[in-house]
Design an enzyme around this catalytic site. Structure first.
Site, PDB file in Angstrom:
ATOM      1  N   GLN A 285       5.558 -12.952 -57.299  1.00  0.00           N
ATOM      2  CA  GLN A 285       5.748 -13.278 -56.265  1.00  0.00           C
ATOM      3  C   GLN A 285       6.201 -14.862 -57.052  1.00  0.00           C
ATOM      4  O   GLN A 285       7.502 -15.470 -56.437  1.00  0.00           O
ATOM      5  CB  GLN A 285       5.278 -13.847 -54.743  1.00  0.00           C
ATOM      6  CG  GLN A 285       5.046 -13.265 -53.879  1.00  0.00           C
ATOM      7  CD  GLN A 285       3.528 -13.542 -52.981  1.00  0.00           C
ATOM      8  OE1 GLN A 285       3.721 -14.623 -52.733  1.00  0.00           O
ATOM      9  NE2 GLN A 285       2.917 -12.607 -52.780  1.00  0.00           N
TER      10      GLN A 285
ATOM     11  N   PRO B  17      -1.247  -8.550 -51.851  1.00  0.00           N
ATOM     12  CA  PRO B  17      -0.300  -7.115 -51.349  1.00  0.00           C
ATOM     13  C   PRO B  17      -0.496  -5.894 -52.374  1.00  0.00           C
ATOM     14  O   PRO B  17       0.099  -6.612 -53.284  1.00  0.00           O
ATOM     15  CB  PRO B  17       1.937  -7.468 -51.441  1.00  0.00           C
ATOM     16  CG  PRO B  17       1.379  -9.285 -51.934  1.00  0.00           C
ATOM     17  CD  PRO B  17       0.176  -9.761 -51.567  1.00  0.00           C
TER      18      PRO B  17
ATOM     19  N   ASP C 161       6.021 -14.067 -45.051  1.00  0.00           N
ATOM     20  CA  ASP C 161       6.212 -15.594 -45.780  1.00  0.00           C
ATOM     21  C   ASP C 161       6.939 -15.063 -47.231  1.00  0.00           C
ATOM     22  O   ASP C 161       7.485 -15.713 -48.038  1.00  0.00           O
ATOM     23  CB  ASP C 161       4.406 -15.878 -46.277  1.00  0.00           C
ATOM     24  CG  ASP C 161       3.733 -14.693 -46.515  1.00  0.00           C
ATOM     25  OD1 ASP C 161       3.530 -15.177 -48.132  1.00  0.00           O
ATOM     26  OD2 ASP C 161       3.738 -13.429 -46.306  1.00  0.00           O
ATOM     27  N   GLN C 162       7.067 -13.606 -47.378  1.00  0.00           N
ATOM     28  CA  GLN C 162       8.134 -13.336 -48.796  1.00  0.00           C
ATOM     29  C   GLN C 162       8.803 -13.263 -48.917  1.00  0.00           C
ATOM     30  O   GLN C 162       9.386 -13.326 -49.618  1.00  0.00           O
ATOM     31  CB  GLN C 162       6.901 -12.035 -49.237  1.00  0.00           C
ATOM     32  CG  GLN C 162       5.288 -11.616 -49.658  1.00  0.00           C
ATOM     33  CD  GLN C 162       5.824 -10.112 -50.070  1.00  0.00           C
ATOM     34  OE1 GLN C 162       5.869 -10.140 -51.657  1.00  0.00           O
ATOM     35  NE2 GLN C 162       4.500  -9.935 -49.573  1.00  0.00           N
TER      36      GLN C 162
ATOM     37  N   HIS D 152       0.923 -18.714 -43.628  1.00  0.00           N
ATOM     38  CA  HIS D 152       1.418 -18.499 -44.512  1.00  0.00           C
ATOM     39  C   HIS D 152       2.707 -18.469 -44.945  1.00  0.00           C
ATOM     40  O   HIS D 152       3.678 -18.765 -45.369  1.00  0.00           O
ATOM     41  CB  HIS D 152       1.385 -16.808 -45.381  1.00  0.00           C
ATOM     42  CG  HIS D 152       0.059 -16.900 -46.543  1.00  0.00           C
ATOM     43  ND1 HIS D 152      -1.360 -16.357 -45.911  1.00  0.00           N
ATOM     44  CD2 HIS D 152      -0.187 -16.914 -47.108  1.00  0.00           C
ATOM     45  CE1 HIS D 152      -2.173 -16.365 -46.945  1.00  0.00           C
ATOM     46  NE2 HIS D 152      -1.469 -16.809 -47.828  1.00  0.00           N
TER      47      HIS D 152
END
Length: 367
Positions: free
Chosen positions: A104, A131, A297-298, A320
């Site tokens: 990430q 994740p 949020d990713q 997040h």
């Protein structure tokens, strides 16, 4: 130089490692010197853990930057980025710290490198509070590639809590710019599939039990779809230690992917693990969003960097996601708005996250 440093308070909002990941990635991309104070102030063990330090070190190495305060337990760092270059980089948490969280932080940076990159990320592949690598490959990858880039993710070895030992190799080429995305049409669920896994000392029966429990749980809500959750035993030469877990993915008519996942641990009944994953999936589907609450949020950093307006329909906005938006706006020129979606169905709690991206251009690419 200190007068120009961007000051980040690592203790507000989500108050954890995510603030560090978002702010250091954007600092690296934008060439902004950074100071982060009160790192992970909201956590029971404040300061840098091995996973966060590995993330900082890979960013430092990617751009030949300068990192001060980079040791375990440190609650303040300063970072001065250099120019992002491609090539091969290794990050090793030496623990079960998540390789997915390392990815990430590094991925947005290598997209704007001068040449292709190969990242060797070592640690936990299926870890709590992050994740699972299966989620990264099955859900995150196909959706994030809509920003108009591709990457290859090769799982060399899986690693579990407590010793880690997993390794994932990410290969990607840089891009000139990112395209905005529009994920606002959920469509109808067309298939449900997944994998239930065991590794190490655990019998395949556990995987079968997790799978069967998840299928039973989903069947109560969704009767007319074939549900294919494969029970698998990870080969001994491709897994370090003992672990178990499950991921269940729903695919829709518009190409949306939403998931639920759960990890087994000692003393936790296999049925419970399967039901937990199924319930998370069902909750995500019930919310009516086009992305699940793990993906929300990713996507924020990519939306902030993209050239144009991105729109994503989601369920309730997670802390997040709020945190990622806050720091993306603080560091970039991107502007986010979150509005309640005007749904025909009042039972749906859905929102539209809209972002006018900053239109980051890769100046390192020789075109």
């Amino acid at each position: 130089m200190d007068g120009d440093r961007v000051e980040i308070d690592g203790g507000i909002m989500e108050g954890g490692g995510q603030i560090l990941r978002v702010s250091t990635a954007l600092s690296c991309l934008l060439g902004l010197p950074l100071r982060v104070r009160r790192i992970r102030a909201g956590r029971s063990q404040p300061g840098l853990r091995p996973q966060h330090l590995s993330g900082l070190e890979i960013i430092r190495d990617l751009c030949e930057g300068k990192l001060e305060g980079g040791e375990i337990g440190s609650t303040e760092i300063t970072f001065t980025p250099g120019k992002i270059k491609g090539g091969t980089h290794i990050a090793d948490t030496k623990t079960a710290g998540s390789v997915c969280l390392l990815m990430q932080v590094a991925m947005p940076c290598v997209l704007f490198a001068a040449s292709p990159s190969e990242l060797h990320l070592k640690g936990g592949t299926n870890a709590e509070m992050a994740p699972q690598i299966d989620y990264t490959v099955m859900v995150f990858k196909p959706i994030v590639e809509k920003f108009n880039f591709t990457f290859n993710c090769d799982i060399k070895k899986r690693g579990y809590y407590p010793q880690g030992g997993g390794e994932v190799v990410i290969q990607m080429s840089p891009v000139k710019e990112l395209s905005p995305i529009n994920l606002t049409e959920r469509g109808t669920v067309t298939k449900i599939y997944g994998r239930a896994f065991v590794a190490g000392a655990l019998p395949i029966k556990l995987a079968k039990d997790m799978s069967a429990a998840a299928v039973r749980c989903i069947r109560k809500e969704i009767r007319d779809l074939y549900i294919n959750i494969q029970p698998v035993r990870e080969p001994d030469d491709q897994a370090v230690g003992t672990g178990s877990g499950i991921i269940v993915v729903a695919e829709t008519s518009t190409g949306c992917l939403l998931a639920g996942s759960s990890l087994g641990k000692r003393g936790k009944n296999a049925d419970k693990v399967g039901i937990e994953a199924a319930e998370i999936l069902l909750r995500n589907l019930k919310n009516g969003g086009a992305v699940d609450d793990s993906l929300q949020d990713q996507l924020i950093v990519f939306m902030a960097l993209a050239n144009g307006v991105s729109r994503v329909k989601s369920g309730p906005i997670t802390l997040h996601t709020q945190t990622a938006i806050h720091f993306a706006e603080q560091l970039t020129k991107a502007k986010f708005t979150v509005t309640k979606s005007e749904e025909e169905d009042p039972s749906k709690d859905t929102y539209i996250i809209e972002c006018q991206g900053m239109g980051m251009i890769n100046r390192n690419l020789q075109c």
